[in-house]
Design a protein around this motif. Structure first.
Motif, PDB file in Angstrom:
ATOM      1  N   SER A 134       0.805  -1.227   0.000  1.00 15.99           N
ATOM      2  CA  SER A 134       0.000   0.000   0.000  1.00 15.99           C
ATOM      3  C   SER A 134       0.830   1.266   0.000  1.00 15.99           C
ATOM      4  CB  SER A 134      -0.920   0.020   1.228  1.00 15.99           C
ATOM      5  OG  SER A 134      -0.179   0.205   2.421  1.00 15.99           O
ATOM      6  N   CYS A 167      -2.619   0.382   6.177  1.00 14.80           N
ATOM      7  CA  CYS A 167      -2.397   0.775   4.782  1.00 14.80           C
ATOM      8  C   CYS A 167      -2.401   2.278   4.570  1.00 14.80           C
ATOM      9  CB  CYS A 167      -3.465   0.152   3.887  1.00 14.80           C
ATOM     10  SG  CYS A 167      -3.429  -1.642   3.845  1.00 14.80           S
ATOM     11  N   PRO A 184      -5.045   4.381  -0.620  1.00 13.36           N
ATOM     12  CA  PRO A 184      -4.835   4.036  -2.027  1.00 13.36           C
ATOM     13  C   PRO A 184      -5.209   5.208  -2.929  1.00 13.36           C
ATOM     14  CG  PRO A 184      -6.803   2.968  -1.201  1.00 13.36           C
ATOM     15  CD  PRO A 184      -6.178   3.653  -0.027  1.00 13.36           C
ATOM     16  N   GLU A 214      -7.245  -0.617  -6.285  1.00 13.67           N
ATOM     17  CA  GLU A 214      -6.255  -1.038  -5.297  1.00 13.67           C
ATOM     18  C   GLU A 214      -6.821  -0.988  -3.881  1.00 13.67           C
ATOM     19  OE1 GLU A 214      -1.946  -0.288  -7.373  1.00 13.67           O
ATOM     20  OE2 GLU A 214      -2.895   1.458  -6.428  1.00 13.67           O
ATOM     21  N   LEU A 243      -6.446  -4.282  -1.446  1.00 11.96           N
ATOM     22  CA  LEU A 243      -5.903  -4.266  -0.085  1.00 11.96           C
ATOM     23  C   LEU A 243      -6.945  -4.744   0.918  1.00 11.96           C
ATOM     24  CD1 LEU A 243      -4.084  -0.831  -0.395  1.00 11.96           C
ATOM     25  CD2 LEU A 243      -2.966  -3.073  -0.250  1.00 11.96           C
TER      26      LEU A 243
END
Length: 391
Positions: A177, A253, A256, A261, A265
């Motif tokens: 990430s 993370c 994004p 994405e 994740l």
């Protein structure tokens, strides 16, 4: 003396999933951040669009954040990552009906590449003012965005074992990430500068690896007693139980830059929690790393991203994080099919092949002699198209 804070644990069906996605507001002409969060929320409220019903009857919404340059998209509770993703997609569309006429763009990522802390404004809630006063210069620097994934846990007794076991996979999630290599106009040398910025606050960063719920309640009572927090939800650990919702919340993370994405994740987190929960069901002892190895892995994955060599087990064996992710995907494939997120999880291989956000940002900067304005524009384009674009 302080008294333990009694923390209930909400009813949450096992392995349901909910997402929280922090995104920035950008003025397209300058590519800098815009302090328009309150105006966006007011416009959404006037149009009746601050909450929407999802297909399963759950409610999605948009909230403000610590800084006025940020809004947060919150999905409802879904059975699958696709449910939560559809919710976020609808909410993004609704937000754009407000931000497009205002001349604003939406931006993901872990940080803005060149925004300055001195130019940002703090939200007007009393809690935000208190946090800003307490954190001093660090509070002014928190121009950071993340993706938070909630996964339902059917019993409180699983919460802390799952939290501790998830820390083994911290570098996997951080490396995939990582999307904050630039800070205040400078290349930091880190794939994720966000992760190290946020941990400056004592109640943030890596969690305390408590063994029992009673220890957690004693900690929460102590933190309230000394005035460090006013509620348990102000303990912003990278992985934490969420007593209110009955979930494990994974906050590792970086934000994004695109919806594709984000769901990739989320699927990885979803599968990991369910996989570990199943091991508990079978009476297996979950693998945990010593806290000092976890801290080292956090630093290495933040510094080097997918190029990191990380600690793989309690014996100190090491290997490339990219290889460890590849092996993990094979292990999780049956879980992904069971949870209905195999398509989203397959996106991890795309990130391994083409690179995470930090690499794309670096490629754009290199192609423009270090100019970071094109980097911002590339990040805006990914948010608009909903997928990663070649650097």
């Amino acid at each position: 003396m302080s008294s333990p804070l009694r923390l209930g644990f909400g009813a949450s069906p096992r392995s349901t999933v909910g997402l929280e996605w922090e995104i920035g507001l950008v003025e397209p002409g300058t590519a800098d951040l815009c302090q328009a969060g309150p105006e966006v929320l007011e416009a959404l409220a006037r149009g009746g669009g601050n909450q929407q019903q999802g297909p399963a009857g759950y409610t999605a919404h948009v909230t403000g954040e610590f800084m006025k340059n940020t809004i947060e998209l919150v999905s409802g509770v879904g059975r699958t990552v696709a449910d939560a993703g559809a919710d976020l997609s609808r909410t993004l569309d609704r937000v754009r009906t407000v931000t497009d006429p205002m001349g604003l763009e939406l931006m993901g990522g872990g940080t803005h590449p060149f925004a300055k802390g001195a130019d940002q404004e703090i939200g007007e809630k009393e809690r935000y003012a208190r946090i800003r006063e307490r954190t001093g210069v660090w509070g002014a620097q928190l121009i950071i965005w993340g993706l938070h994934v909630h996964v339902g846990i059917e019993h409180r007794d699983k919460a802390l074992p799952l939290m501790r076991a998830m820390l083994k996979y911290f570098p996997h999630l951080q490396a995939l990430s990582a999307g904050s290599p630039y800070w205040a106009g400078e290349h930091t040398g880190f794939a994720s500068n966000r992760s190290l910025l946020f941990q400056q606050i004592p109640s943030s960063g890596l969690p305390v690896a408590f063994e029992t719920w009673q220890e957690l309640e004693a900690y929460a009572g102590d933190m309230l007693h000394i005035g460090a927090v006013e509620a348990f939800n102000e303990v912003h650990w990278d992985v934490r139980p969420s007593p209110k919702f009955g979930t494990l919340e994974v906050r590792v993370c970086d934000g994004p830059t695109n919806l594709t994405e984000a769901l990739t994740l989320a699927a990885l987190v979803h599968c990991l929690v369910e996989h570990l929960s199943t091991q508990l069901d079978h009476g297996r002892e979950l693998v945990e790393l010593p806290p000092w190895f976890v801290a080292e892995n956090k630093f290495r994955s933040a510094r080097y991203g997918l190029d990191a060599t990380v600690i793989l087990d309690a014996h100190g064996n090491q290997g490339p994080v990219a290889d460890a992710i590849g092996k993990l995907l094979v292990e999780l494939e049956p879980v992904a099919h069971r949870l209905g997120c195999a398509a989203e999880l397959a996106g991890v291989r795309d990130i391994l092949r083409t690179g995470p956000s930090y690499r794309r940002q670096e490629q754009v900067a290199a192609a423009h002699d270090g100019d970071l304005v094109p980097v911002v524009r590339a990040m805006l384009a990914e948010m608009r198209t909903g997928r990663p674009l070649p650097g």
